[in-house]
Design a protein around this motif. Sequence first.
Motif, PDB file in Angstrom:
ATOM      1  N   ILE A   1       0.850  -1.188   0.000  1.00  0.00           N
ATOM      2  CA  ILE A   1       0.000   0.000   0.000  1.00  0.00           C
ATOM      3  C   ILE A   1       0.887   1.240   0.000  1.00  0.00           C
ATOM      4  O   ILE A   1       1.637   1.476   0.949  1.00  0.00           O
ATOM      5  N   ARG A   2       0.795   2.005  -1.057  1.00  0.00           N
ATOM      6  CA  ARG A   2       1.585   3.226  -1.187  1.00  0.00           C
ATOM      7  C   ARG A   2       0.659   4.448  -1.140  1.00  0.00           C
ATOM      8  O   ARG A   2      -0.510   4.370  -1.507  1.00  0.00           O
ATOM      9  N   ASP A   3       1.180   5.569  -0.717  1.00  0.00           N
ATOM     10  CA  ASP A   3       0.406   6.821  -0.678  1.00  0.00           C
ATOM     11  C   ASP A   3      -0.885   6.646   0.120  1.00  0.00           C
ATOM     12  O   ASP A   3      -1.995   6.902  -0.372  1.00  0.00           O
ATOM     13  N   ILE A   4      -0.765   6.213   1.377  1.00  0.00           N
ATOM     14  CA  ILE A   4      -1.925   5.978   2.242  1.00  0.00           C
ATOM     15  C   ILE A   4      -2.698   7.276   2.450  1.00  0.00           C
ATOM     16  O   ILE A   4      -2.118   8.309   2.785  1.00  0.00           O
ATOM     17  N   VAL A   5      -3.995   7.205   2.250  1.00  0.00           N
ATOM     18  CA  VAL A   5      -4.860   8.363   2.472  1.00  0.00           C
ATOM     19  C   VAL A   5      -5.244   8.458   3.942  1.00  0.00           C
ATOM     20  O   VAL A   5      -5.169   9.523   4.561  1.00  0.00           O
ATOM     21  N   ASP A   6      -5.673   7.350   4.533  1.00  0.00           N
ATOM     22  CA  ASP A   6      -6.113   7.337   5.933  1.00  0.00           C
ATOM     23  C   ASP A   6      -6.109   5.890   6.409  1.00  0.00           C
ATOM     24  O   ASP A   6      -6.889   5.078   5.916  1.00  0.00           O
ATOM     25  N   ARG A   7      -5.257   5.555   7.360  1.00  0.00           N
ATOM     26  CA  ARG A   7      -5.194   4.176   7.842  1.00  0.00           C
ATOM     27  C   ARG A   7      -6.062   3.959   9.067  1.00  0.00           C
ATOM     28  O   ARG A   7      -6.260   2.815   9.512  1.00  0.00           O
ATOM     29  N   VAL A   8      -6.604   5.035   9.665  1.00  0.00           N
ATOM     30  CA  VAL A   8      -7.474   4.885  10.832  1.00  0.00           C
ATOM     31  C   VAL A   8      -8.748   4.147  10.416  1.00  0.00           C
ATOM     32  O   VAL A   8      -9.398   4.520   9.443  1.00  0.00           O
ATOM     33  N   GLY A   9      -9.092   3.121  11.146  1.00  0.00           N
ATOM     34  CA  GLY A   9     -10.245   2.299  10.789  1.00  0.00           C
ATOM     35  C   GLY A   9      -9.881   1.093   9.947  1.00  0.00           C
ATOM     36  O   GLY A   9     -10.757   0.298   9.588  1.00  0.00           O
ATOM     37  N   GLY A  10      -8.593   0.939   9.635  1.00  0.00           N
ATOM     38  CA  GLY A  10      -8.170  -0.197   8.817  1.00  0.00           C
ATOM     39  C   GLY A  10      -8.461  -1.529   9.484  1.00  0.00           C
ATOM     40  O   GLY A  10      -8.906  -2.482   8.845  1.00  0.00           O
ATOM     41  N   GLY A  11      -8.204  -1.601  10.788  1.00  0.00           N
ATOM     42  CA  GLY A  11      -8.485  -2.828  11.509  1.00  0.00           C
ATOM     43  C   GLY A  11      -9.972  -3.124  11.590  1.00  0.00           C
ATOM     44  O   GLY A  11     -10.403  -4.286  11.523  1.00  0.00           O
ATOM     45  N   ASP A  12     -10.782  -2.077  11.731  1.00  0.00           N
ATOM     46  CA  ASP A  12     -12.232  -2.258  11.792  1.00  0.00           C
ATOM     47  C   ASP A  12     -12.780  -2.760  10.458  1.00  0.00           C
ATOM     48  O   ASP A  12     -13.698  -3.589  10.422  1.00  0.00           O
ATOM     49  N   SER A  13     -12.208  -2.260   9.367  1.00  0.00           N
ATOM     50  CA  SER A  13     -12.651  -2.731   8.054  1.00  0.00           C
ATOM     51  C   SER A  13     -12.262  -4.194   7.848  1.00  0.00           C
ATOM     52  O   SER A  13     -12.974  -4.944   7.169  1.00  0.00           O
ATOM     53  N   PHE A  14     -11.150  -4.612   8.458  1.00  0.00           N
ATOM     54  CA  PHE A  14     -10.774  -6.026   8.419  1.00  0.00           C
ATOM     55  C   PHE A  14     -11.795  -6.858   9.189  1.00  0.00           C
ATOM     56  O   PHE A  14     -12.237  -7.917   8.721  1.00  0.00           O
ATOM     57  N   SER A  15     -12.166  -6.393  10.385  1.00  0.00           N
ATOM     58  CA  SER A  15     -13.153  -7.122  11.190  1.00  0.00           C
ATOM     59  C   SER A  15     -14.463  -7.284  10.441  1.00  0.00           C
ATOM     60  O   SER A  15     -15.046  -8.378  10.403  1.00  0.00           O
ATOM     61  N   ALA A  16     -14.942  -6.197   9.840  1.00  0.00           N
ATOM     62  CA  ALA A  16     -16.193  -6.264   9.085  1.00  0.00           C
ATOM     63  C   ALA A  16     -16.065  -7.205   7.901  1.00  0.00           C
ATOM     64  O   ALA A  16     -16.976  -7.994   7.609  1.00  0.00           O
ATOM     65  N   GLY A  17     -14.922  -7.138   7.210  1.00  0.00           N
ATOM     66  CA  GLY A  17     -14.703  -8.020   6.074  1.00  0.00           C
ATOM     67  C   GLY A  17     -14.674  -9.476   6.483  1.00  0.00           C
ATOM     68  O   GLY A  17     -15.190 -10.349   5.774  1.00  0.00           O
ATOM     69  N   LEU A  18     -14.094  -9.758   7.654  1.00  0.00           N
ATOM     70  CA  LEU A  18     -14.041 -11.134   8.123  1.00  0.00           C
ATOM     71  C   LEU A  18     -15.431 -11.639   8.509  1.00  0.00           C
ATOM     72  O   LEU A  18     -15.799 -12.784   8.201  1.00  0.00           O
ATOM     73  N   ILE A  19     -16.206 -10.792   9.180  1.00  0.00           N
ATOM     74  CA  ILE A  19     -17.582 -11.182   9.531  1.00  0.00           C
ATOM     75  C   ILE A  19     -18.372 -11.484   8.265  1.00  0.00           C
ATOM     76  O   ILE A  19     -19.041 -12.520   8.161  1.00  0.00           O
ATOM     77  N   TYR A  20     -18.285 -10.588   7.281  1.00  0.00           N
ATOM     78  CA  TYR A  20     -18.990 -10.823   6.011  1.00  0.00           C
ATOM     79  C   TYR A  20     -18.484 -12.091   5.350  1.00  0.00           C
ATOM     80  O   TYR A  20     -19.276 -12.916   4.864  1.00  0.00           O
TER      81      TYR A  20
END
Length: 341
Positions: free
Chosen positions: A271-290
């Motif tokens: 991942i290059r030129d990150i815009v915003d990494r805050v919430g990255g872990g939460d998006s992983f959790s949601a993706g795993l639940i889905y």
Amino acid sequence: MTVLTFGEIMLRLKTPEHLRFFQSPVFEATFGGGEANVAVSLCNFGIDAEFLTVLPENAIADACIGELRRFGVGTEKIIHGPGRMGIYFLETGANQRPSKVVYDREGSSIAQTVVGDIDWETAFIGVDWLHVTGITPALSQGAADLTLQGLRLAKEKGITVSLDLNYRKNLWKYGKTAQEVMPEIVRFVDILIANEEDCQKALGIETAVDVESGELDTEKYRLLTESVLEKYPNVSRIAITLRESESADSNGWSACMNNGSEFLLSRRYEIRDIVDRVGGGDSFSAGLIYGLRSFETDAEALEFAVAASCLKHSISGDFNRVSVTEIRALMGGDGSGRVQR
């Protein structure tokens, strides 16, 4: 059926672009918080999701509820109580300067809750999955007790429970340490999400993983996940996010998962030129639940979660505003970023 998430949502005040605190006279005002972020992502994926929290009765809280509703998140179970809405300030880093978060959440409404303030029987109506994090038990003894009460009843009702350990050292200030609180909570969890620091600081499980080396030793992560599953036989799966931080703008991103019968390692994203990494872990959790609800194999679920969280790094704000179609495209190898016409 529905996923219910429980925790604190805060007012997020971020400096524009990559400016430092008060280098600009304005802040970008949005909302965010681990459990709310998960609910928003799930709604974007087409999963029915509700968010449970405690908020004050004022115009800011009303605006927060309105924002959640705009994404389709169910807010009917939110209750009101004394206190305030927590705030967090975010300064986005760049290159070798890291991002910085300053919390102003002491005395928040959810931190003032005690057992009895939430009717869990009512909260669990129509719910088959509960998601919580280790952030809420860090806020106060009352919030920790309330979390544990909810998890106990969830297990009695056969509700699947997922927990993101989310160790935050700056939050444990009410006289208890994470290792005094979190092990008992984890005993009521089915799906555990963490990183190596979470396992060490929240559960006291030592790891030989060297997070400063810049290289991932997957064998050590396999041993770490096996240690967690051995200590907590109620946990059916543990997923570990693997972040390699080269700079504030450049990260390697992947994850692994152990389901007791196999150790899975995902694709790795640069991942290059990150815009915003805050919430990255939460998006992983949601993706795993889905993924666990939608795919036939754990391997596919893990790949979906990693791709979802990879895309979150391109989205400003706490909420991950991406669709299943976009995530599946990245899973299929379409990561060129070319204009779609």
